[in-house]
Design a protein around this motif. Structure first.
Motif, short mmCIF file in Angstrom:
data_model
loop_
_atom_site.label_atom_id
_atom_site.label_comp_id
_atom_site.label_asym_id
_atom_site.label_seq_id
_atom_site.Cartn_x
_atom_site.Cartn_y
_atom_site.Cartn_z
N PRO A 25 1.29 -28.65 -101.97
CA PRO A 25 0.92 -29.84 -102.74
C PRO A 25 -0.49 -29.78 -103.31
CG PRO A 25 2.02 -30.46 -100.71
CD PRO A 25 1.79 -28.99 -100.64
N LEU A 26 -1.39 -29.05 -102.67
CA LEU A 26 -2.74 -28.92 -103.21
C LEU A 26 -2.73 -28.17 -104.54
CD1 LEU A 26 -4.89 -28.24 -100.03
CD2 LEU A 26 -4.68 -30.34 -101.35
N ALA A 38 -0.31 -28.33 -106.65
CA ALA A 38 0.18 -29.31 -107.61
C ALA A 38 -0.94 -30.25 -108.03
CB ALA A 38 1.34 -30.11 -107.02
N LEU A 39 -1.80 -30.65 -107.10
CA LEU A 39 -2.95 -31.49 -107.43
C LEU A 39 -3.87 -30.77 -108.41
CD1 LEU A 39 -3.93 -33.14 -104.03
CD2 LEU A 39 -3.22 -34.31 -106.11
N LYS A 40 -4.09 -29.49 -108.16
CA LYS A 40 -4.94 -28.70 -109.04
C LYS A 40 -4.32 -28.60 -110.43
CE LYS A 40 -6.87 -24.06 -109.44
NZ LYS A 40 -6.90 -22.72 -108.85
N HIS A 45 6.24 -33.08 -105.90
CA HIS A 45 4.83 -32.76 -105.71
C HIS A 45 4.01 -33.15 -106.93
CE1 HIS A 45 6.22 -29.52 -102.71
NE2 HIS A 45 5.68 -30.51 -102.02
N ALA A 60 1.20 -36.05 -107.15
CA ALA A 60 -0.12 -35.62 -107.61
C ALA A 60 -0.54 -36.39 -108.86
CB ALA A 60 -0.12 -34.12 -107.89
N GLY A 82 -3.74 -38.77 -109.10
CA GLY A 82 -4.72 -38.51 -110.15
C GLY A 82 -4.95 -39.71 -111.04
#
Length: 68
Positions: A11-12, A14-16, A41, A45, A49
């Protein structure tokens, strides 16, 4: 064959990817890194955001107007 990279890019990643998508820039390599992630994800995210973006805007407006 995706199993090796799948543990790293969670998931990180996907955040990026969503973070860079807000700016409208992303390299092909970044697309390949997150292409195996589930759509949920990216939805989560994106919501995180968007919430952070709105929170930052509200905070900035309050600081500028002196109502904070």
């Amino acid at each position: 064959m995706q199993g090796a990279g799948q543990g790293k890019a969670g998931p990180l990643a996907a955040l990026k990817a969503v973070f860079w998508a807000f700016f409208g820039i992303r390299k092909r390599q970044a697309h390949d890194e997150v292409s195996h992630l589930k759509p949920v994800h990216f939805i989560v995210a994106g919501l995180i955001g968007a919430a952070l973006f709105v929170l930052a805007l509200v905070t900035l407006v309050r600081l500028v107007t002196g109502k904070g």
